[in-house]
Structures are given as C-alpha cells and as structure tokens.
Design an enzyme around this catalytic site. Structure first.
Site, short mmCIF file in Angstrom:
data_model
loop_
_atom_site.label_atom_id
_atom_site.label_comp_id
_atom_site.label_asym_id
_atom_site.label_seq_id
_atom_site.Cartn_x
_atom_site.Cartn_y
_atom_site.Cartn_z
N ASP A 1 23.50 -10.56 -8.06
CA ASP A 1 23.88 -10.09 -9.37
C ASP A 1 23.45 -8.62 -9.41
O ASP A 1 22.58 -8.21 -8.63
CB ASP A 1 23.22 -10.92 -10.48
CG ASP A 1 23.95 -10.74 -11.80
OD1 ASP A 1 23.83 -11.63 -12.67
OD2 ASP A 1 24.66 -9.72 -11.96
C1 GLC Z 1 25.96 -8.70 -14.88
C2 GLC Z 1 26.23 -10.19 -14.96
C3 GLC Z 1 27.22 -10.66 -13.93
C4 GLC Z 1 28.25 -9.57 -13.70
C5 GLC Z 1 27.52 -8.42 -13.03
C6 GLC Z 1 28.43 -7.21 -12.86
O1 GLC Z 1 24.62 -8.44 -15.13
O2 GLC Z 1 25.10 -11.05 -14.92
O3 GLC Z 1 27.83 -11.85 -14.42
O4 GLC Z 1 29.29 -10.04 -12.87
O5 GLC Z 1 26.36 -8.02 -13.71
O6 GLC Z 1 28.75 -6.69 -14.12
#
Ligand code: GLC
Length: 754
Positions: free
Chosen positions: A228
């Site tokens: 993430d």
């Molecule tokens: C965010 C979210 C994830 C997302 C990623 C990119 O913090 O937790 O679901 O795809 O970062 O934006």
C-alpha cells in the site's frame, strides 16, 4: 515470448533494485536497454482515478465513470453483473492508459463503523470472495490487471498505518483470509496489495508468513505483491518478507539499501531476482494490451445505472412502492438535488456525468407535480427552518420522498465513523415529515449501515440506495417507479444499535493493537449465535413481487466430504411482475469438536423469473463448504455427522432445510501428547483404544473406593477427566508398574502406530 530469466541475467544489481521501487507515485521503473516498459497503476476500485501527472499523489483525476461502490456491488448478489463492471473498468483503464487498477478491496466488514466499508463487499467471506473473483476476471479478461487489497486484516481506518490486528489463527483462516484466497485461486489477480497494518505484531509489508508462506507457497500465487502507498517501513526487511514492489516512488535511498543488502550478503540475490521476475512478468503481460482510444461514456453510464438499481435494497415497503399515479409528490432532501454517490479518499472519482436525482424522477413522473424542499443542508449544521418548510411541502402532497444522504465527510478512507447515526437534522426531518405524511418513502445514500430505530416505524417504505455511483439518481427513479423491480439484498447486517455489534467491545483497540476478540463471530455469525435482534438481517431485501421455494433436493443424503453435494430447489415467481431473486444456501453443522457459527453462507445464485415462472436452481457445495479450520491440525477438516443445508431468501428467512450425513475422508493424526487430559484421550479414536484397559481399571478402583454403587465415585471421575492423564497416574505413584512418564509415552507410541 520474452525470456525473463535471460533478461535478469543481463540486469545490473542497481537495475534490479530500482525495479522493486516505484519510479513515481503511479509508475514502475522502465529499463529501456532491455525493452522493459514502465507499468502504470491507478485507483480503483469502482472507477479509474487516473491523475494526469503520475508524479502527483493526489490531484484531480481525468474524467471516468464513477460506478456504484463495493457495498452496492455486493448487494446485487450478481457475479455476472460485477464481471461486466470489471470489463467496463478495463475499457476505461485502456483508454486512460492504465495497466493495473488498484482494486478490488475485499477486507471483511468487522464493524459497520469502518470508514471504508463502502469500498468493501461484505461481512461474509464467501460472498466477498465470489464478488472479488468476478470483478478480477472481468477486468483481466480485457488484458488489464487488478490489485487485490488490502492483504490482510485491514478492517479499520483508526491508526491503520501502525496498529497491529491481533487475530487468532482460526479466525484469520476462516474469516479474514478466505475472500483473498478465493480471489487468488479463482481469478489470479495480477497483483496483491499488502495492507498498512501489522498482523499479530509484524507489518504486513514484511510479513513472511503472510506474503510468502501463505500467499505465494500455500496458495500458489504467481503475481507480485505491491505495498500500500507508504506501507513499507524497512525496504530490506520487506524484500525478505516477500514484498516485491514498494510504492510510491521514487525512493532512491530505499533502492540503494537493497543493492547494499545484496552486496553485503544480508539478502541473497536470488530473493531480489524472484521479485524482479514477478514484476517483469506482469509488466510484459500488461504491455501486450495496447492502450489509448476512448471509452463509451454513455454506455458505461447506463451500466452504472443498471448496477446501482440492481444493488439497491428495498428494506421496507407497505405497498406504497412502486409509485403509480400520485399527482403531487413532495421531493425532500439536499441529496435529491446534489447526489451523494461516492466516499472520501483514494477511491474518489472525477465523474464523466452525474445524474440529478430530482430531474431523473421528473422524467418518470410524467405529469405529476413535484415540489422540492432541501430539508437538510449539505453539512451537519442544524436548520429548523428547512425542516418546517419540508413539513409544509409534505403535508399537502400525495406522497413524500425523502432523499437522505450522509454528509460527504462522514464516510471516508483514513478515519472510521464514531456512530451509526444519520445527522440530528436528518433524524428530526424524517420524524417531522412522517408525523404529517404517513405515505413517506426514505431513500438512503450511505456506504454502510445506519441505525433507524428512532424513525423507521413512521415510514411507509425505505430504500437503501448506497453510494450508488454517478448514475444513481436515475437508478433511484427506476426503482421508485418500478422500471426496475428491486432485487438487492444486504451484504452487511443493519444492527438495531451500535452497542449490539460484535466488534464494539474491542474497537478500535488501544496501545498499538486491536484484538479481534469476537473471533469467528462477525456479522450475522454473531447475531445468530447470540440471538441478538437486528434491524435488517444479512441477505435481506424485498421485491415488488414474491417468490416461493419448493421441492428442495440434495444429490445424496449421505456423502463423502471430498465428493461434495449439490442442492436444488424450485423457485417460483408467485407475484404479478417480473423479478429477480438471490437464492442463498447456508450450512449448519450439528456437532463439531470446535465451536462453529450457527450457519454460514456457502453458495448463492440470482435468477430472473417472469410472473408464474418456476426455475429449478442447483448449487454445488464442495469440501470447503463443510470444513472448518482446525489450528491443532493446521488444516481445514471435516468431521463425520449430520449437517443442515439451509436454503433461504435471507439469513433470517430460511425456506427449506435438508439434513444430510457427512462422512469425512480425512485420516487425521492424533493430537495427543504428554499434557493431554483423560477426556482428550477418551475422545480420541486411537487414544481411547490404547487407554481403555487402564481407564477401566481406574474407574473400577474409584467406584470400589466409594462403595461400589452405580453412582459411586462419579463426581471424582468427573473431576479427574479434565486432568492431564500424566497427573492422574502420578497420584497412583508406587502402585504403577513403571514411572507414569514411561507409561504415557508407551501409550502415545501405541497411538502413533495405529
Ligand atoms: C491508499 C489506499 C489504497 C490505495 C493506495 C493508492 O492509501 O489504502 O487502497 O490504492 O493508497 O492510492
């Protein structure tokens, strides 16, 4: 076919390390000299959030269809429809030059307070897994990748980047992993996104057991694991832990640390090569799909409308719906003019179009007079004047439609809700309007359950329209006027009050951890087990027609677990209009060594039936439909015995029950050891055989010592049953032919021989 292993041999250490960290917020590092292009990823999961400049983490994204969010998708119970949604998303990815869409999100809804529940499917792992698999196959059928997220046990927003989800093994295996497992095995997502949080003390981004032993080795996952955004704390530890790609980039310091770790021997180069191999495999696969062109905005808008209508749940209806020829309709609520159709955070889409609910209603209301009142403001301020004006409007109308949307800021990524309430203004508005207008329909726009006890009794009907996507305004009109017969069913229980919810006593945790103390018992599993009444149960949803379930059959009354079972039932549309019905099959185990929830969803399907039409619905139940995870054996097990197959219109509306007898094909080893109690010995098939003579002798001695009658010594025996056998023998000391340890070891040897 590119020989990836050959390319890896040509790469420098720096190139390999660079490939394992993003080159920007949304792209990987290209290696031109080897013909390796960059890979572009974008959020998800219910629309393509493609930012124009890939270096921008958050900025206004390019226009794309804002589809209904996952809680609405799951409420359709229609895997084929979600497959079509996936295909449409892929078309938009191709047009916007995106190789991988960052979705679906399949985290379990452990508490309705979850800030991102709108982005997730269900409280039930089976339903969530089937939805995710159909979404993934839909997207990937067009040569675009997905990212199954957030792996794993990311079930709250509170302290999501640091908190440790403390989950026992069985709960992890039966509740928090299965949706991921189903999606990985059934749909093979190109990527899996690891979660921010720790799992039992170790960050998911460096959790070898989770990412390598379970995901890659046990489940056979061949794609790559992406972090993430910002979930990596120690790049070398995460590389060793099975994390292949760190996002976002660029992170030169991290790249250097990886190269140094390989040079120093801290990390074997083969570990880095494995991540490089996984990433390259996907990059080249993505490159096979040429990008660009455009997508059909109107066709996708129509699809979004269809999905929103199919996901809407008719929670209550005294017959006022569908609207017919009412001449004066009071349309009340800020949400009628300003559609609330998505949540906050990384899933927020810049929509191509947005239906105005009032205008869409106008189109279908033909010559009816529609009078609008705002009823409540955009935010959470209280304005009695708005309520008073709405009451005047409602009083004189034939019917009042209350469009009640939670304020934008209530449900979002990054924070959880603190309650399940509508705003005070909204509650007052509903009560004031229903007090003067009994023919009031409430239409809700929210991503997760709200409590309704204060106002629902005064309403004639309630429609849960969810975060319905950009075409939701039209979809609401379709459902209210019966152009679409509602067929949605709840994928998350609506509790009567927050304090009734299973996670509440442990939520949101503290001191850096959150204990999943309710174990397996989340959602309906809990409410069933504790017989807690709810506002609307899992699987509930009404229709403008009715259905009967008759003639239930099973393929065998006695069956072997590995052969599985099929169950069939005749479903008839007993009403006057065409309708769709989501048929649900739950399994109830009569007796098990370890506790089990009263019932668990193990199959479902959705059928469309004309008035009077009957369809025989047949559903397959495999080994896993009957199994549970036993932490002692560290595997899924079945046990001989009777099982009920429950066929229902909801988890609380079981129409047919078929009882069958399961024969387990497993030959499980004995779990007995030196610490096992007398009871455990006597309940173990092999242990009972080995201990019988000694047990008989022991029982006789105890009876004799207490006078020999029928009941003599039974309390003492009861007392001894839950003592370790070794301890009981120890009491007999010198009377034994050998030291108790030798005696028990001898018995254990017998057990292991059989
Ligand atoms: C965010 C979210 C994830 C997302 C990623 C990119 O913090 O937790 O679901 O795809 O970062 O934006």
């Amino acid at each position: 076919m590119t020989d990836i292993n050959d390319l890896i041999k040509q790469m420098t250490l720096e190139e390999k390390a660079a490939l394992c960290t993003g080159a920007s917020s949304w792209t990987t590092t290209p290696i031109e000299r080897l013909g390796l292009p960059e890979l572009t990823v974008s959020d998800g999961p219910h629309g393509v959030r493609r930012v124009a400049n890939v270096s921008d983490l958050i900025s206004t994204s390019l226009p794309a269809t804002s589809f209904p969010t996952a809680s609405c998708m799951a409420s359709t119970w229609d895997v084929d429809l979600i497959h079509s949604l996936g295909q449409a998303l892929a078309e938009e990815c191709i047009a916007l030059k995106v190789d991988v869409i960052l979705g679906p999100g399949v985290n379990m809804k452990r508490t309705p307070l979850g800030g991102r529940n709108f982005e997730y499917y269900s409280e039930d792992p089976y339903l969530a897994g089937q939805m995710a698999a159909s979404f993934i196959t839909g997207v990937q059928s067009k040569g675009v990748g997905t990212s199954l997220k957030h792996f794993a046990a990311n079930n709250q927003e509170t302290q999501r980047l640091t908190i440790s989800s403390e989950v026992d093994e069985r709960t992890l295996r039966e509740i928090y992993l299965p949706a991921f497992e189903t999606a990985v095995k059934k749909a093979k997502p190109w990527t899996v996104m690891c979660a921010y949080n720790k799992l039992n003390g170790t960050y998911c981004s460096e959790n070898y057991r989770l990412l390598v032993e379970i995901l890659k080795e046990e489940w056979g996952y061949e794609g790559f694991v992406v972090s993430d955004w910002g979930a990596v704390h120690d790049r070398v530890a995460s590389l060793k832990g099975g994390l292949d790609l760190e996002m976002p980039g660029p992170r030169d310091r991290r790249v250097k640390s990886v190269a140094e770790a390989v040079r120093s021997g801290e990390v074997d180069e083969s570990v880095l090569d494995e991540s490089v191999r996984r990433i390259m495999r996907i990059v080249f696969k993505a490159a096979e799909t040429s990008k660009g062109n455009s997508f059909d905005i109107n066709a996708h808008h129509s699809l979004a409308r269809r999905i929103a209508a199919e996901g809407m749940v008719l929670l209550k209806n005294d017959g006022i719906l569908p609207l017919k020829d009412q001449q004066h309709i009071a349309v009340i609520g800020h949400g009628a003019e300003d559609a609330h159709f998505q949540g906050g955070g990384s899933s927020h889409i810049n929509p191509t179009l947005v239906d105005n609910p009032f205008k869409e209603l106008q189109k279908l209301a033909k010559n009816a007079e529609l009078t609008y009142s705002e009823g409540y403001p955009a935010g959470s301020t209280f304005d009695q004047k708005l309520i008073d004006a709405a009451v005047i409007n409602a009083r004189s109308a034939d019917v009042a439609l209350l469009y009640v949307a939670l304020p934008d800021s209530i449900e979002s990524e990054g924070y959880d809700r603190s309650n399940l309430d509508l705003t005070p203004q909204e509650v007052s508005l509903i009560k004031a309007v229903t007090a003067v207008q009994p023919r009031t329909v409430v239409i809700l726009n929210n991503g997760a359950p709200v409590v309704m006890g204060e106002w629902i009794n005064g309403t004639a009907a309630v429609v849960e329209a969810w975060m319905m996507g950009q075409a939701g305004g039209g979809a609401i009109a379709d459902v209210l006027y019966g152009k679409v017969n509602p067929s949605g069913k709840l994928a998350e229980t609506f509790p009567l009050k927050l304090v009734d919810t299973p996670a509440q006593i442990n939520f949101p945790g503290g001191n850096g951890e959150v204990r999943y103390g309710e174990g397996l018992f989340i959602g309906y599993r809990y409410y069933d087990a504790k017989e807690v009444p709810v506002q609307f149960p899992f699987g509930h949803g009404m229709s403008y027609t009715t259905f009967s379930y008759t003639n239930p059959k099973v393929s065998a009354v006695t069956f072997k677990d590995k052969d599985g079972l099929t169950v069939s039932v005749d479903v008839t549309n007993t009403g006057m209009v065409v309708g769709k019905e989501a048929v649900q099959v739950y399994v109830h185990d009569h007796k098990s060594e370890l506790v089990r929830p009263p019932k668990e969803l193990k199959a479902f399907t959705k059928v469309e039936l004309q008035p009077g039409e009957t369809r025989t619905v047949t559903l397959a139940l495999d080994f896993r439909a009957f199994a549970y995870y036993h932490p002692g054996f560290q595997q899924w097990i079945t046990e001989n015995g009777e099982v009920d197959i429950l066929i229902g219109a909801s988890s609380a509306d079981i129409r047919c029950i078929q009882t069958v007898k399961l024969e387990s094909s497993l030959d499980l080893p004995s779990l007995l050891d030196r610490e096992s109690t007398v009871r455990e010995w006597m309940e173990d098939r092999r242990g009972k055989l080995a201990l019988a003579p000694l047990f008989q002798q022991m029982t006789a001695q105890i009876k004799a010592a207490f006078g020999g009658g029928e009941e003599a010594g039974m309390d003492t025996l009861g007392f001894l049953m839950d003592m370790p056998l070794l301890g009981v023998l120890d009491f007999q000391g010198s009377a034994l032919p050998m030291p108790p340890e030798d005696l028990v070891d001898g018995l254990l040897a017998q057990v292991r021989q059989n």
